[in-house]
Scaffold this motif. Sequence first.
Motif, PDB file in Angstrom:
ATOM      1  N   LEU A   1       0.832  -1.209   0.000  1.00  0.00           N
ATOM      2  CA  LEU A   1       0.000   0.000   0.000  1.00  0.00           C
ATOM      3  C   LEU A   1       0.868   1.260   0.000  1.00  0.00           C
ATOM      4  O   LEU A   1       0.593   2.219  -0.741  1.00  0.00           O
ATOM      5  N   CYS A   2       1.888   1.262   0.822  1.00  0.00           N
ATOM      6  CA  CYS A   2       2.809   2.403   0.860  1.00  0.00           C
ATOM      7  C   CYS A   2       3.480   2.592  -0.497  1.00  0.00           C
ATOM      8  O   CYS A   2       3.656   3.729  -0.963  1.00  0.00           O
ATOM      9  N   LEU A   3       3.851   1.483  -1.133  1.00  0.00           N
ATOM     10  CA  LEU A   3       4.465   1.554  -2.456  1.00  0.00           C
ATOM     11  C   LEU A   3       3.504   2.168  -3.467  1.00  0.00           C
ATOM     12  O   LEU A   3       3.916   2.975  -4.322  1.00  0.00           O
ATOM     13  N   CYS A   4       2.222   1.814  -3.379  1.00  0.00           N
ATOM     14  CA  CYS A   4       1.208   2.398  -4.273  1.00  0.00           C
ATOM     15  C   CYS A   4       1.145   3.915  -4.118  1.00  0.00           C
ATOM     16  O   CYS A   4       1.049   4.653  -5.110  1.00  0.00           O
ATOM     17  N   ILE A   5       1.189   4.386  -2.873  1.00  0.00           N
ATOM     18  CA  ILE A   5       1.098   5.823  -2.617  1.00  0.00           C
ATOM     19  C   ILE A   5       2.317   6.539  -3.181  1.00  0.00           C
ATOM     20  O   ILE A   5       2.201   7.598  -3.822  1.00  0.00           O
TER      21      ILE A   5
ATOM     22  N   SER B   1     -10.678   7.671   3.347  1.00  0.00           N
ATOM     23  CA  SER B   1     -11.296   7.260   2.083  1.00  0.00           C
ATOM     24  C   SER B   1     -10.239   6.865   1.061  1.00  0.00           C
ATOM     25  O   SER B   1     -10.378   5.864   0.346  1.00  0.00           O
ATOM     26  N   PHE B   2      -9.180   7.635   0.999  1.00  0.00           N
ATOM     27  CA  PHE B   2      -8.087   7.366   0.060  1.00  0.00           C
ATOM     28  C   PHE B   2      -7.449   6.001   0.322  1.00  0.00           C
ATOM     29  O   PHE B   2      -7.240   5.196  -0.598  1.00  0.00           O
ATOM     30  N   ILE B   3      -7.161   5.705   1.581  1.00  0.00           N
ATOM     31  CA  ILE B   3      -6.539   4.434   1.934  1.00  0.00           C
ATOM     32  C   ILE B   3      -7.469   3.273   1.612  1.00  0.00           C
ATOM     33  O   ILE B   3      -7.047   2.243   1.060  1.00  0.00           O
ATOM     34  N   ALA B   4      -8.764   3.425   1.923  1.00  0.00           N
ATOM     35  CA  ALA B   4      -9.722   2.348   1.681  1.00  0.00           C
ATOM     36  C   ALA B   4      -9.847   2.043   0.186  1.00  0.00           C
ATOM     37  O   ALA B   4      -9.857   0.875  -0.223  1.00  0.00           O
ATOM     38  N   GLU B   5      -9.929   3.085  -0.645  1.00  0.00           N
ATOM     39  CA  GLU B   5     -10.057   2.857  -2.085  1.00  0.00           C
ATOM     40  C   GLU B   5      -8.788   2.261  -2.665  1.00  0.00           C
ATOM     41  O   GLU B   5      -8.846   1.383  -3.541  1.00  0.00           O
ATOM     42  N   THR B   6      -7.641   2.720  -2.217  1.00  0.00           N
ATOM     43  CA  THR B   6      -6.381   2.148  -2.696  1.00  0.00           C
ATOM     44  C   THR B   6      -6.284   0.679  -2.314  1.00  0.00           C
ATOM     45  O   THR B   6      -5.845  -0.156  -3.125  1.00  0.00           O
TER      46      THR B   6
END
Length: 463
Positions: free
Chosen positions: A28-32, A305-310
């Motif tokens: 997830l961190c890599l996605c951000i 919301s951003f974390i949940a959608e990612t």
Amino acid sequence: MGSSLFENLTDADGHAHVVSISVFVAVLCLCIVIGHLLQENRWVNESITAILIGCIAATIILLWSKGRSSHILIFNEELFFIYLLPPIIFNAGFQVKKKQFFHNFLTIMLFGVVGVFVSSAIIAAGSWFLFPKIGFVGLQARDYIAIGTIFSATDTVCTLQVLHQDETPLLYSLVFGEGVVNDATSIVLFNTVKKLNVSRLKGWAAANVLKDFLYLFFISTALGVVAGLLTAYTLKALYFGRHSTDREIALMILMAYLSYMLSELLHLSGILTVFFCGIVMSHYAWHNVSENSRITTRHIFATLSFIAETFIFLYVGMDALDIEKWKMSKTSFGTSMGIYSTIILLILLGRAAFVFPLSALSNYMNSKTERVLITFKHQVIIWWAGLMRGAVSIALAFNQFTYSGVTWDPVYATMITYTVIVVLFSTLTNHTTGVWFPHKATNKSSASSPCNGQEPTPRTSTE
């Protein structure tokens, strides 16, 4: 109690679970990070980045496990509906431009409610008729009806990045408003359909479905409004900001989540409740907190919301390479292409069947007023924007065709697989074609969601 918990965390299963969560959070961190580096790229947004990284991660896991699995975590629809969906929908209500939303409320409700019924009927009837023709059999009547609601749930959030709400306020309001109401309606209709006794369908069955739907819709909305007003009154009467902004923010977050859980506990629609709770809180409760809390709440809700959608899009990318479902699905290549083509065709037809007629009806009702009419060009954009399928479709499909994320039925495995494929295809093609539209968002910040590119900013009291 403490020692037993510690023992559970140190056994083999507990350790493997902790490792899985740690790896998923790292991805997830890599996605951000990668999403931030690619934010100036017009062809890629955070949702597509998360999907692609999910596919890459799934490939690595497949090679590491020698083809046994492509997942870090197993999807559970309860995880989605209890933990991931509430912050997404609440933030949508909290960030909505209320003046435009309620100015176009009737048109939004036409698209978001009536449109779902029309689209669901066309997709359900079409799949019921066409699937056996292409050699795909084994689904029951309830499954076909559920398929109609699953593929009627749109994911228009990501399309909003190609629209500028200042340049095209009507279009932006209609696309955004319909997207949220559409998701709520699809989930309410899905839950209503699941209660149907399809073996005893009578002439009044449709009327009973409509009656149950209207009951859920209005009671859920009322509960959200009451929760929002109660929060606003409590914040104003007790004035938490005198001593601590933390208490103000905590109360808003917990009351929003409590409204969702109470709605689910009462077998209502939590998504509708938390959406209207967000609208009421942003209009009343937001003005009863300190200035620091106003800024903080905007960013906290947007971040959650951003974390949940990612999280969701990352899992979709991984699930596309789920080797177990692909092996379990025993359809031939010709049948597989037929299923995929049929679903896409029915989505296109179902969308067109209500966008253009309801736009004409809306224009007729607004022709005697000073409201801006929906041009044919805007109707085409609204039709196109609603073709994307996303997180809600995935969650409903898992709810219908799996048990706790697992299925041993080849037919159900096929439906899960092609739901994921449709979501992947529609997300990629929808965004790629959208960059050619004339109105593009100029602000590429992704503070409010992984898709919409809108930085949440504090409102003035006159908004």
